[in-house]
Scaffold this motif. Sequence first.
Motif, PDB file in Angstrom:
ATOM      1  N   LEU A 194     -14.093  33.356 -62.188  1.00 22.76           N
ATOM      2  CA  LEU A 194     -13.772  32.099 -62.864  1.00 22.76           C
ATOM      3  C   LEU A 194     -12.449  32.187 -63.616  1.00 22.76           C
ATOM      4  CD1 LEU A 194     -15.214  29.387 -63.161  1.00 22.76           C
ATOM      5  CD2 LEU A 194     -16.289  30.256 -65.244  1.00 22.76           C
ATOM      6  N   ASP A 250     -13.171  23.124 -64.280  1.00 23.10           N
ATOM      7  CA  ASP A 250     -13.809  22.354 -65.336  1.00 23.10           C
ATOM      8  C   ASP A 250     -15.310  22.391 -65.103  1.00 23.10           C
ATOM      9  OD1 ASP A 250     -14.596  20.313 -63.506  1.00 23.10           O
ATOM     10  OD2 ASP A 250     -12.543  19.536 -63.610  1.00 23.10           O
ATOM     11  N   LEU A 251     -16.050  21.777 -66.003  1.00 15.88           N
ATOM     12  CA  LEU A 251     -17.491  21.895 -65.950  1.00 15.88           C
ATOM     13  C   LEU A 251     -18.067  21.148 -64.754  1.00 15.88           C
ATOM     14  CD1 LEU A 251     -19.712  23.105 -67.789  1.00 15.88           C
ATOM     15  CD2 LEU A 251     -20.157  20.750 -68.475  1.00 15.88           C
ATOM     16  N   ALA A 263     -14.431  26.508 -73.832  1.00 15.02           N
ATOM     17  CA  ALA A 263     -15.400  26.373 -72.750  1.00 15.02           C
ATOM     18  C   ALA A 263     -16.315  25.176 -72.948  1.00 15.02           C
ATOM     19  CB  ALA A 263     -16.235  27.641 -72.633  1.00 15.02           C
ATOM     20  N   PHE A 264     -16.807  24.998 -74.176  1.00 11.26           N
ATOM     21  CA  PHE A 264     -17.894  24.036 -74.348  1.00 11.26           C
ATOM     22  C   PHE A 264     -17.499  22.791 -75.150  1.00 11.26           C
ATOM     23  CE2 PHE A 264     -19.832  28.249 -73.772  1.00 11.26           C
ATOM     24  CZ  PHE A 264     -20.444  28.014 -72.564  1.00 11.26           C
ATOM     25  N   VAL A 272     -13.187  25.733 -68.504  1.00 10.78           N
ATOM     26  CA  VAL A 272     -13.996  26.951 -68.407  1.00 10.78           C
ATOM     27  C   VAL A 272     -13.241  28.133 -67.807  1.00 10.78           C
ATOM     28  CG1 VAL A 272     -16.287  25.935 -68.472  1.00 10.78           C
ATOM     29  CG2 VAL A 272     -15.048  25.971 -66.335  1.00 10.78           C
ATOM     30  N   ALA A 293     -11.236  29.590 -70.596  1.00  3.02           N
ATOM     31  CA  ALA A 293     -12.136  30.270 -71.532  1.00  3.02           C
ATOM     32  C   ALA A 293     -12.620  31.605 -70.950  1.00  3.02           C
ATOM     33  CB  ALA A 293     -13.335  29.387 -71.864  1.00  3.02           C
ATOM     34  N   ALA A 294     -12.887  31.595 -69.651  1.00 10.49           N
ATOM     35  CA  ALA A 294     -13.349  32.826 -69.011  1.00 10.49           C
ATOM     36  C   ALA A 294     -12.285  33.912 -69.111  1.00 10.49           C
ATOM     37  CB  ALA A 294     -13.717  32.560 -67.554  1.00 10.49           C
TER      38      ALA A 294
END
Lengths: 365, 282, 293
Positions: free
Chosen positions: C40, C46-47, C257-258, C263, C266-267
């Motif tokens: 990732l 994205d989510l 991430a949230f 994401v 963030a990963a």
Amino acid sequence: MSSLELTNISKRFGAVSVFQGLSLTIAAGEFVAFLGPSGCGKSTLLRIIAGLERADSGEIRLGDQRIDTLAPGARGVAMVFQHYALYPHMTVRENIAFGLRNGGAPKAEIAERVAEAARVLEIGPLLDKKPGTLSGGERQRVAIGRAIVKQPRLFLFDEPLANLDAALRTRTRLELAQLRRRVRATMIMVTHDQVEAMTLADRVVVMNQGEIQQVGTPMQIYDRPANTFVAGFVGSPRMTLAPVGLVPGDARFATVRLGDGSQVSTRVPRADLPSEGLLLGLRPECVRLGPPRPGEPTAQVEFIERLGDRTLVYVKLGDGTAVTAEDKGASQAQVGQTVGLRLAAAAAHLFGPDGRGHHAAGRAG
Amino acid sequence: MTAAGVKGPSLAGFTPAGLAGVALAAAVMITPLLWTVGLSLKPNFELMRDTSSVFGPPYTLENYRAILANSNVFRWVFNSTVVSLSTTFGVLALSSLAGYAFARLEFRGRRALFVAVLLGLAIPEQAVIIARHQMFSALHLHNTYPGLILPGLSAPFGVFLMTQYFRGIPVELDEAALLDGASHFTIFWKVLLPLTLPAQATLGIFTFLASWNDYWWPLISATRSSMFTLTVGVASSQMNFAQTSGLGYLMAQAVFASVPILIVYALFQQHIVRAVAGAATR
Amino acid sequence: MSAGDGYRGRGGLVGYLFAGPYLVAYGALLVYPLLAGMALSLHKADLFGGREFVAFENYRRLVSDTVFRQAVGNTLYFTLLTVPALTVISLALALALNKAGRLAAFFRGVFFSSSVLSVTIVTLIWRFVLTPDGGLIANGLKAAGRAPIPFLSDPHLALPGIALTTVWWCLGLPMMLFLAGLQQIPGELYEAAALDGTSAWRTFWRITLPLIGRTLLVVVLIESVMQFQLFGQSQIMTQGGPNGASRPIVLFIYEVAFRRWDVGYAASASEVLFALILLASALQYAATRERRR
């Protein structure tokens, strides 16, 4: 009660070969001891019979059933472990009943058989105790109880006396001998202690480095050791093994010459003796002390062990050959003294360069 | 504990200065707790005016009554209980089974797998949480109990602990049981598992505590108030806090939320200390 | 007695049956997410499933991201604030409480009790200890005629405030570790020192400290790794503010991430954190081994 037959057992641990084509037959009802130094493979053999190790090849038959393909619990074999291996969280009763429960025996029968085992071993009052509260001797009895309750065709004992103190060991040895008379089963015991093996077993299997050295009754093992290993391992103190030369002649029995020149006339037939590389074997009780006499070996006393009822005297011949002699309890021998050796030549053994034993004719164990 | 150090004549082995220092430190330690309890016992309107009113009466249980009357707190305590107990039993079961296998059974790849599991001890939560969140989204596991319970089951510590413990039990017991005709499962269940009770207690308490106090995963997985665990619930009510909603009420919630875990602590103090210290020094 | 013998699970099936359930959980819930997270971090994702391979672009972004750099700085600063304080205070407490008797046991219980509370309860308590608006400390200062200190809203005081909270919360564990270490020291050493008339101070420096050297390293290692992962306290007490002054790396990851649903980015930050933690552990491990030689 069943006979046990091992045929061509081989076993390797990685690159190390433990057994190669080992075979052995034990008669029904016989008590056999596997005797040998640690690492000789005796425990491994016991564990192979129990099913705790698997042989690489070979066959094991108990009675008319082949058992080496069966699970340990299905072989009709019970084992008393060296450290007893009692289940610490179960009471004595539960310990003894555990195997029967696994076998799915009815409750009433389990209770009856546990009670019977407790009666035979006199452990009734211990039944509701946990093993942790028992003495060493009591644990030993419970471990035996757990074995006999299964009414196995074959009992295995792994060093049964090794964990007991000296006094208890002697008593337990007697108890084992009595148990043996009451419980009719084939028994195998592993031990490194020759006294246990000699006193308890009908036959002794002497092992060294994965090979059976000799199988025989205790007296056969003692009187007619098959080779130098057995001769040296059985008997305490060790048999003296002194290099000798064969004196030429055509008498029926061999006469040999010790390193210091003195001659010993044995009762060993000369016929199939090798002519070189012989060792003369003398048990300490076959060598007595006396004043030096011509024609007999003389020696110097090196060291004395007084045991009370007898005295062991370690001497050296003129050429340095070490010999162990036995004298009466109140021995007069002194270190440094020169003594004459009276050899019971008729009881002497000869060993060839291959280690094989040759014994006096007419003496059977 | 054995005494080491200077032994005073009285004062339970403390020197006067030592005792004074420790007592002072303990007072500092406890003061925030007393402050919280004090605030929780005050009427909200009084606290809005001046929090120093806490040092004198009147006191009231009104805030606790409000919690009992209303509030999601019970729901959160229930959720936390379900999640923590399930995680604990799950971890005990999986770790015991795997520990027995790694300690006692032979199977292809055993050594490599065990090393792989040990390496897992070094993986921090941050390195897996994003992908795990995506994975659970795809499986529609968020806002469910399994969604909250499952991640805890993968922690390697229990397997490590149980394997070590099983290794410490004499193999002779397994062998005696084999000769007694026991199956592998019987050996595991009836002979060895009862002997691992001390390790089970340590692991169980440690897991329960960690699960009960877990914050990050339930924060992102349980987004619906009805699925909050107690930690997330308490966080949400303090983040939504405005002075008007009642400081006393909020503090009562803090006290109320601490009670279950403090009871567990009081009951299992020795075990907890051992468990946490053991887990830290693995 | 060697492995590989029949009864230990012929063909290995039994072994897999017993180890299987955990191995599945381990593989699916730890190993897979770890690898998926690494993958990732090489994507812009994205989510909602949008995913595009960008190789190391995320890492390049991190290096120049002032918010991330600030978070790294904050994390290091926070670790420096807490670890020495935790170590010294917990060692002092352990030395004072390494005694038999109920009184010492009671005090040990008191100092460990905060450790069993969850982060949300601890922060709830401490927000209203620290707040200048009628907090416990503000009340004390007021009684002394001083002005309240705005701990959590002052950029220079936010992290120290969180550090204070954290020290209060985390004291118990290192204290217990030190106590365990002190128990290993034979009492005779102290008796011998007492007979020699050694002062308490000298006894501490010459006997106690050298003998708990390993425990000391373990404590510093464990606490460094733990405090490096600061999250809940900042997230709840300050939301990383004011102005990012109390945002640690983990909070950065959480927010990206949230909250922003970036994401992939963030990963990549979480991989950097993972690497930093591994590096710290490796360094300390090497130091421990060096010491023991």
